[in-house]
Design a protein around this motif. Structure first.
Motif, PDB file in Angstrom:
ATOM      1  N   SER A 521       0.834  -1.214   0.000  1.00  0.00           N
ATOM      2  CA  SER A 521       0.000   0.000   0.000  1.00  0.00           C
ATOM      3  C   SER A 521       0.862   1.254   0.000  1.00  0.00           C
ATOM      4  N   VAL A 522       1.871   1.308   0.883  1.00  0.00           N
ATOM      5  CA  VAL A 522       2.727   2.506   0.946  1.00  0.00           C
ATOM      6  C   VAL A 522       3.660   2.586  -0.272  1.00  0.00           C
ATOM      7  N   LYS A 523       3.861   1.420  -0.933  1.00  0.00           N
ATOM      8  CA  LYS A 523       4.675   1.429  -2.147  1.00  0.00           C
ATOM      9  C   LYS A 523       3.937   2.097  -3.301  1.00  0.00           C
ATOM     10  N   HIS A 524       2.619   1.844  -3.395  1.00  0.00           N
ATOM     11  CA  HIS A 524       1.846   2.341  -4.541  1.00  0.00           C
ATOM     12  C   HIS A 524       1.024   3.592  -4.238  1.00  0.00           C
ATOM     13  N   TYR A 525       0.822   3.895  -2.958  1.00  0.00           N
ATOM     14  CA  TYR A 525       0.110   5.111  -2.569  1.00  0.00           C
ATOM     15  C   TYR A 525       0.998   5.886  -1.600  1.00  0.00           C
ATOM     16  N   THR A 526       0.901   7.208  -1.649  1.00  0.00           N
ATOM     17  CA  THR A 526       1.698   7.996  -0.706  1.00  0.00           C
ATOM     18  C   THR A 526       1.094   7.875   0.687  1.00  0.00           C
ATOM     19  N   ALA A 527       1.924   8.117   1.695  1.00  0.00           N
ATOM     20  CA  ALA A 527       1.460   8.057   3.076  1.00  0.00           C
ATOM     21  C   ALA A 527       0.377   9.092   3.325  1.00  0.00           C
ATOM     22  N   ASP A 528       0.554  10.290   2.744  1.00  0.00           N
ATOM     23  CA  ASP A 528      -0.455  11.350   2.936  1.00  0.00           C
ATOM     24  C   ASP A 528      -1.791  10.943   2.319  1.00  0.00           C
ATOM     25  N   TYR A 529      -1.714  10.290   1.164  1.00  0.00           N
ATOM     26  CA  TYR A 529      -2.955   9.849   0.516  1.00  0.00           C
ATOM     27  C   TYR A 529      -3.677   8.781   1.350  1.00  0.00           C
ATOM     28  N   LEU A 530      -2.894   7.856   1.899  1.00  0.00           N
ATOM     29  CA  LEU A 530      -3.487   6.805   2.720  1.00  0.00           C
ATOM     30  C   LEU A 530      -4.122   7.388   3.981  1.00  0.00           C
ATOM     31  N   LYS A 531      -3.435   8.409   4.592  1.00  0.00           N
ATOM     32  CA  LYS A 531      -3.994   9.053   5.788  1.00  0.00           C
ATOM     33  C   LYS A 531      -5.303   9.756   5.449  1.00  0.00           C
ATOM     34  N   ALA A 532      -5.331  10.392   4.281  1.00  0.00           N
ATOM     35  CA  ALA A 532      -6.533  11.089   3.869  1.00  0.00           C
ATOM     36  C   ALA A 532      -7.693  10.122   3.643  1.00  0.00           C
ATOM     37  N   VAL A 533      -7.380   8.973   3.055  1.00  0.00           N
ATOM     38  CA  VAL A 533      -8.422   7.963   2.811  1.00  0.00           C
ATOM     39  C   VAL A 533      -8.969   7.435   4.131  1.00  0.00           C
ATOM     40  N   VAL A 534      -8.078   7.166   5.083  1.00  0.00           N
ATOM     41  CA  VAL A 534      -8.501   6.670   6.398  1.00  0.00           C
ATOM     42  C   VAL A 534      -9.359   7.703   7.107  1.00  0.00           C
ATOM     43  N   SER A 535      -8.911   8.965   7.057  1.00  0.00           N
ATOM     44  CA  SER A 535      -9.651  10.048   7.727  1.00  0.00           C
ATOM     45  C   SER A 535     -11.031  10.238   7.100  1.00  0.00           C
ATOM     46  N   ALA A 536     -11.071  10.204   5.771  1.00  0.00           N
ATOM     47  CA  ALA A 536     -12.354  10.376   5.078  1.00  0.00           C
ATOM     48  C   ALA A 536     -13.300   9.235   5.385  1.00  0.00           C
ATOM     49  N   GLN A 537     -12.764   8.029   5.481  1.00  0.00           N
ATOM     50  CA  GLN A 537     -13.584   6.859   5.789  1.00  0.00           C
ATOM     51  C   GLN A 537     -14.229   7.001   7.167  1.00  0.00           C
ATOM     52  N   GLU A 538     -13.458   7.510   8.103  1.00  0.00           N
ATOM     53  CA  GLU A 538     -13.969   7.665   9.468  1.00  0.00           C
ATOM     54  C   GLU A 538     -15.010   8.776   9.551  1.00  0.00           C
ATOM     55  N   LYS A 539     -14.797   9.892   8.800  1.00  0.00           N
ATOM     56  CA  LYS A 539     -15.730  11.023   8.843  1.00  0.00           C
ATOM     57  C   LYS A 539     -17.051  10.705   8.143  1.00  0.00           C
ATOM     58  N   ASN A 540     -16.959   9.976   7.036  1.00  0.00           N
ATOM     59  CA  ASN A 540     -18.159   9.685   6.250  1.00  0.00           C
ATOM     60  C   ASN A 540     -19.021   8.584   6.845  1.00  0.00           C
ATOM     61  N   SER A 541     -18.447   7.831   7.790  1.00  0.00           N
ATOM     62  CA  SER A 541     -19.180   6.715   8.396  1.00  0.00           C
ATOM     63  C   SER A 541     -19.804   7.178   9.693  1.00  0.00           C
ATOM     64  N   ARG A 542     -21.015   6.747   9.961  1.00  0.00           N
ATOM     65  CA  ARG A 542     -21.730   7.182  11.155  1.00  0.00           C
ATOM     66  C   ARG A 542     -22.249   5.991  11.958  1.00  0.00           C
ATOM     67  N   TYR A 543     -22.776   6.360  13.102  1.00  0.00           N
ATOM     68  CA  TYR A 543     -23.463   5.418  13.975  1.00  0.00           C
ATOM     69  C   TYR A 543     -22.569   4.232  14.362  1.00  0.00           C
ATOM     70  N   PHE A 544     -22.870   3.074  13.822  1.00  0.00           N
ATOM     71  CA  PHE A 544     -22.184   1.853  14.279  1.00  0.00           C
ATOM     72  C   PHE A 544     -20.977   1.490  13.413  1.00  0.00           C
ATOM     73  N   TYR A 545     -20.305   2.492  12.905  1.00  0.00           N
ATOM     74  CA  TYR A 545     -19.149   2.222  12.047  1.00  0.00           C
ATOM     75  C   TYR A 545     -18.039   1.539  12.842  1.00  0.00           C
ATOM     76  N   ARG A 546     -17.511   0.497  12.221  1.00  0.00           N
ATOM     77  CA  ARG A 546     -16.364  -0.180  12.807  1.00  0.00           C
ATOM     78  C   ARG A 546     -15.389  -0.489  11.687  1.00  0.00           C
ATOM     79  N   PRO A 547     -14.201   0.108  11.704  1.00  0.00           N
ATOM     80  CA  PRO A 547     -13.246  -0.107  10.618  1.00  0.00           C
ATOM     81  C   PRO A 547     -12.770  -1.563  10.603  1.00  0.00           C
ATOM     82  N   ASN A 548     -12.450  -2.035   9.388  1.00  0.00           N
ATOM     83  CA  ASN A 548     -11.950  -3.411   9.327  1.00  0.00           C
ATOM     84  C   ASN A 548     -10.559  -3.489   9.951  1.00  0.00           C
TER      85      ASN A 548
END
Length: 562
Positions: A521-548
């Motif tokens: 993942s870090v080889k093909h995506y930048t660290a900043d991009y991965l952090k942004a994806v993780v952050s967006a996933q957490e913000k867009n998910s509500r209620y009973f969200y549980r990350p894999n």
């Protein structure tokens, strides 16, 4: 190395010894030199246990009337520990005082007074009367009719005219049988080749077992009684030096395996198997040959216990590596898949392919549901591969494939079809595999990914990622899926749910993949991009969200790398 009073702590398992120590041994008595009997209490239950200790403290015979199928149960181990720790001579104080008083009274009693008391005792107790008669009678060789009468007299003395027998009476009866049958047993053990001695011995066992059937009891005391007697009969047979004498002693039992009615005497088969175990190689082979030929002449399908008989002989033959010699004696048993599969597997191993093929086809025809026949289709697959029969192999694989989803089989089948047939079959099989994958069939899931890899359909492969997809599959095909659609791939990975027992059942295997999957993942995506994806996933998910679990792992690694 044999079990002894000194090496038992290394020969018996620690778990067995711990269980044995929880039992209580009482009334341990040495009835004859080296032969110990006792009651062993386990909770509210009590069991009769005996051990025979020979020279060098070796344990030669051991019995217990519990229902355990193990060779050396915890009750026997308890008595063994009791003897090894030197407790066998210790007896409760009360018993000792009572015995001393009885001895004193016995010494003081006059002969006439004692006779009168004994006479009154045996008049009131038929079992004691019978034991008294046989103990003091002149010992002469009996006839089979007399042996049967002794057995029945003992039954009448203990049970009377009752139609049923309770456990206490049964125990008393077996003890009485041991006494009144002792001359018959002793005579056979001294003369195992004598026809009359064997006939009396055989009649004794038969009359006891006949009563067990008549009494309709679930207790195994009578079977244990017979088992112990036959155990005593092993050594005298083994010790016969003359081959003629040995053959005679063994043949006596073999001839009596068929009961002449509609069954076989399994206790004699067990006895002969035990003799095989302690015999030299030539004698082992001779007994097996006699038993196998006898079995081959029987009509096992008509016997009451024919199935058990067949499996017993099969086990002996297979255990001693003689299947290739006697394979023709054995046929499948309906609805006994374990035996049938072992039989067919051995036939294939010994290159008896035509018979194996025939038996497979018979089992398939008898099964009313196709899935029951899968093991036999697998054997047919193995046979046709050996025979290089591609035509029949293709037919078998077509039936087998929807249950196995083996990719190499798919390639073999598809090459035998026309272009139009290939398209139809591919569509049908892929739909079935996708449905099976949704029902947590891991082999079907892997097939779908292998097929997409074979066809270079990596965009479609990305769509196959769901909550049931193991992370190891994502790791395996990460590079080509990234090349097909890197944005969609990462989206499917972070959106993947772990809310299923299937995912959690593979938690450890998945976790082992995380370091390598993160590295890609870090080889093909930048660290900043991965952090942004993780952050967006957490913000867009509500209620009973549980990350894999991988998303949690990736977030922790990204934070620790700062």
């Amino acid at each position: 190395m044999e079990l002894t009073l000194k090496n038992f702590t290394t020969k018996l398992s620690k778990d067995l010894l711990l269980l044995a120590k929880k039992n209580k041994v009482r009334e341990c008595d040495e009835t004859e030199p080296g032969h110990f009997i006792a009651y062993v209490d386990e909770g509210s239950e009590s069991f009769d246990v005996s051990l025979t200790v020979k020279s060098a403290n070796k344990i030669s015979l051991h019995t217990c009337d519990c229902d355990s199928n193990v060779n050396f149960c915890r009750h026997k181990a308890a008595l063994l520990i009791h003897l090894a720790t030197g407790k066998k001579t210790k007896e409760p104080v009360k018993i000792k005082k009572k015995q001393n008083k009885a001895d004193a009274l016995l010494d003081a009693a006059g002969p006439n007074e004692l006779k009168a008391w004994v006479r009154e005792l045996i008049e009131k107790n038929k079992d004691i009367e019978l034991s008294f008669i046989h103990h003091f009678s002149v010992k002469e060789q009996l006839t089979p009719a007399e042996v049967t009468k002794i057995t029945n007299d003992a039954i009448k003395a203990v049970v009377g005219n009752k139609k049923s027998i309770d456990p206490t009476q049964l125990k008393k009866l077996v003890e009485l049988w041991s006494q009144v049958h002792d001359p018959v047993i002793a005579d056979y053990l001294e003369n195992p080749t004598n026809e009359q001695s064997f006939l009396n011995f055989h009649t004794m066992l038969e009359s006891c077992l006949a009563f067990r059937l008549k009494a309709d009891t679930n207790s195994n005391k009578i079977l244990k009684f017979v088992e112990v007697i036959l155990q005593k009969a092993q050594e005298p047979v083994r010790n016969l030096q003359s081959e003629g004498s040995w053959n005679k002693a063994v043949s006596n039992f073999i001839q009596q395996v068929p009961d002449g009615l509609n069954s076989v005497r399994l206790h004699y088969l067990v006895h002969l198997k035990n003799i095989i175990a302690i015999s030299i190689e030539d004698r082992k082979l001779l007994i097996i040959d006699l038993l196998a030929n006898q079995f081959g002449k029987s009509k096992q399908d008509t016997l009451y216990n024919g199935t058990t008989y067949c499996k017993f002989i099969f086990e002996i033959v297979e255990e001693h590596g003689l299947f290739s010699k006697y394979y023709h004696l054995f046929k499948p048993i309906r609805f006994d898949n374990e035996y049938n599969q072992k039989l067919i597997g051995l036939l294939i191993k010994n290159n008896n392919l035509d018979i194996a093929k025939k038996y497979c086809q018979e089992q398939i025809q008898n099964n009313y549901r196709e899935e029951y026949s899968i093991p036999y289709f697998k054997y047919l697959k193995e046979i046709f591969v050996i025979e290089k029969d591609d035509n029949n192999l293709s037919k078998v694989l077509s039936v087998l494939f929807p249950y196995t989803f083996e990719f190499d089989d798919y390639l073999f089948i598809i090459k035998t079809l026309s272009e139009e047939e290939q398209k139809k079959w591919r569509t049908k099989i892929l739909a079935r595999a996708r449905n099976a994958a949704r029902n947590r069939d891991s082999s079907a899931m892997e097939f779908c990914f292998k097929l997409m890899n074979y066809e270079k359909g990596y965009k479609k492969m990305i769509e196959y990622i769901d909550s049931y997809t193991p992370y190891r599959l994502i790791l395996q095909y990460f590079e080509p899926m990234f090349g097909a659609d890197k944005t969609k791939l990462l989206q499917e990975i972070v959106n993947k749910s772990d809310d299923s027992w299937f995912s959690y059942g593979n938690a450890q295997n998945d976790a082992n993949c995380f370091p390598e999957l993160f590295a890609l993942s870090v080889k093909h995506y930048t660290a900043d991009y991965l952090k942004a994806v993780v952050s967006a996933q957490e913000k867009n998910s509500r209620y009973f969200y549980r990350p894999n679990r991988f998303l949690v792992y990736m977030k922790e690694r990204l934070i620790s790398a700062q």
